[in-house]
Scaffold this active site. Structure first.
Site, PDB file in Angstrom:
ATOM      1  N   GLY A  46       0.895  -1.277  -0.120  1.00 37.31           N
ATOM      2  CA  GLY A  46      -0.032   0.095   0.063  1.00 37.31           C
ATOM      3  C   GLY A  46       0.967   1.308  -0.005  1.00 37.31           C
ATOM      4  O   GLY A  46       1.906   1.186   0.380  1.00 37.31           O
ATOM      5  N   GLN A  51       3.097  10.213   1.133  1.00 32.66           N
ATOM      6  CA  GLN A  51       4.419   9.296   1.059  1.00 32.66           C
ATOM      7  C   GLN A  51       5.118   9.584  -0.050  1.00 32.66           C
ATOM      8  O   GLN A  51       6.324   9.636  -0.151  1.00 32.66           O
ATOM      9  CB  GLN A  51       3.886   7.742   1.274  1.00 32.66           C
ATOM     10  CG  GLN A  51       3.554   7.397   2.646  1.00 32.66           C
ATOM     11  CD  GLN A  51       3.506   5.943   2.547  1.00 32.66           C
ATOM     12  OE1 GLN A  51       2.221   5.412   2.111  1.00 32.66           O
ATOM     13  NE2 GLN A  51       4.496   5.073   3.111  1.00 32.66           N
ATOM     14  N   CYS A  88       6.434  -0.008   6.875  1.00 32.23           N
ATOM     15  CA  CYS A  88       6.066   0.843   6.032  1.00 32.23           C
ATOM     16  C   CYS A  88       7.187   1.436   4.954  1.00 32.23           C
ATOM     17  O   CYS A  88       8.440   1.276   5.511  1.00 32.23           O
ATOM     18  CB  CYS A  88       5.474   1.970   7.280  1.00 32.23           C
ATOM     19  SG  CYS A  88       4.982   3.747   6.130  1.00 32.23           S
ATOM     20  N   LEU A  89       6.589   1.898   3.869  1.00 33.28           N
ATOM     21  CA  LEU A  89       7.983   1.998   3.028  1.00 33.28           C
ATOM     22  C   LEU A  89       8.550   3.643   3.371  1.00 33.28           C
ATOM     23  O   LEU A  89       9.596   3.856   3.007  1.00 33.28           O
ATOM     24  CB  LEU A  89       7.069   2.175   1.755  1.00 33.28           C
ATOM     25  CG  LEU A  89       6.836   1.133   0.824  1.00 33.28           C
ATOM     26  CD1 LEU A  89       6.333   1.400  -0.713  1.00 33.28           C
ATOM     27  CD2 LEU A  89       7.912   0.012   0.767  1.00 33.28           C
ATOM     28  N   HIS A 130      -3.545   1.307   8.088  1.00 35.96           N
ATOM     29  CA  HIS A 130      -2.438   1.733   8.047  1.00 35.96           C
ATOM     30  C   HIS A 130      -2.404   2.831   6.875  1.00 35.96           C
ATOM     31  O   HIS A 130      -1.808   4.089   7.107  1.00 35.96           O
ATOM     32  CB  HIS A 130      -1.346   0.577   7.707  1.00 35.96           C
ATOM     33  CG  HIS A 130      -0.008   1.048   7.352  1.00 35.96           C
ATOM     34  ND1 HIS A 130       0.889   0.771   8.220  1.00 35.96           N
ATOM     35  CD2 HIS A 130       0.448   1.985   6.484  1.00 35.96           C
ATOM     36  CE1 HIS A 130       2.130   1.372   7.566  1.00 35.96           C
ATOM     37  NE2 HIS A 130       1.606   2.029   6.741  1.00 35.96           N
ATOM     38  N   GLU A 131      -3.039   2.524   5.872  1.00 35.94           N
ATOM     39  CA  GLU A 131      -2.767   3.761   4.709  1.00 35.94           C
ATOM     40  C   GLU A 131      -3.768   4.799   5.008  1.00 35.94           C
ATOM     41  O   GLU A 131      -3.548   5.791   4.802  1.00 35.94           O
ATOM     42  CB  GLU A 131      -3.342   3.092   3.255  1.00 35.94           C
ATOM     43  CG  GLU A 131      -2.165   2.128   3.052  1.00 35.94           C
ATOM     44  CD  GLU A 131      -0.803   2.172   2.962  1.00 35.94           C
ATOM     45  OE1 GLU A 131      -0.554   3.683   2.973  1.00 35.94           O
ATOM     46  OE2 GLU A 131       0.004   1.188   2.973  1.00 35.94           O
ATOM     47  N   HIS A 134      -2.308   7.630   7.402  1.00 39.26           N
ATOM     48  CA  HIS A 134      -1.401   8.364   6.548  1.00 39.26           C
ATOM     49  C   HIS A 134      -2.315   9.403   6.172  1.00 39.26           C
ATOM     50  O   HIS A 134      -1.387  10.697   6.316  1.00 39.26           O
ATOM     51  CB  HIS A 134      -0.579   7.605   5.580  1.00 39.26           C
ATOM     52  CG  HIS A 134       0.435   6.581   5.545  1.00 39.26           C
ATOM     53  ND1 HIS A 134       1.615   7.422   6.182  1.00 39.26           N
ATOM     54  CD2 HIS A 134       0.703   5.471   5.464  1.00 39.26           C
ATOM     55  CE1 HIS A 134       2.527   6.221   6.177  1.00 39.26           C
ATOM     56  NE2 HIS A 134       1.968   5.298   5.671  1.00 39.26           N
TER      57      HIS A 134
HETATM   58 NI    NI Z   1       2.966   3.490   5.455  1.00 38.41          NI
END
Ligand code: NI
Length: 160
Positions: A46, A51, A88-89, A130-131, A134
């Protein structure tokens, strides 16, 4: 189509609240394509627009079989509980244990701006939570129980 730079923890863009999308534009459509490219390039499941430095309520998710684009998503129902590792990226090479609902239903717009509802269990439910966090400037690291741990180098090599 392009790979965008993924912002990492410490970049203030990750702690800001995103604005709703009012209409689809060529620029936002290109952003969505780039978000998919960027997520796949870095093997994420995701990615949220902040991000890649864009403060808009847009998320892409693919848990392996179904690419999803969520615009202005809202969680409308949750049930159950799951506890597991999350990454997480924007926090490269680290994981931490987070408790999330096991089932999540989301109301959002698809990329044609049509209202839809999406349901997920397990990993997909975790990705929704999670997304969507953000989009409100929240990082999973605030929710980690215990300590963040590093991905072992050997594991990294095995995966490739
Ligand atoms: Ni993330």
């Amino acid at each position: 189509m392009a790979i965008r730079t993924v912002r990492v923890e410490g970049d203030s863009v990750l702690n800001k609240k995103c604005r709703e999308v009012k209409e689809m534009t060529p620029r936002l459509s290109e952003l969505i394509d780039d978000m998919f490219d960027t997520m796949y390039e870095y093997n994420g499941v995701g990615l949220a627009a902040p991000q890649v430095g864009v403060l808009r309520r847009i998320v892409v998710i693919d848990c392996g079989d179904n690419p999803l684009c969520l615009i202005n998503p809202i969680i409308v129902e949750t049930s159950g509980e799951q506890c597991g590792d999350e990454g997480c990226l924007s926090v490269p090479g680290k994981f931490g244990q987070v408790t999330r609902p096991n089932y999540v239903k989301v109301a959002c717009l698809d990329r044609d701006m049509n209202p839809i509802e999406l349901e997920g269990e397990g990993l997909l439910a975790r990705a929704f939570c999670h997304e969507l966090d953000h989009l409100d400037g929240k990082m999973y690291t605030e929710l980690v129980e215990g300590e963040l741990h590093e991905v072992a180098q050997a594991e990294d090599e095995e995966e490739e």
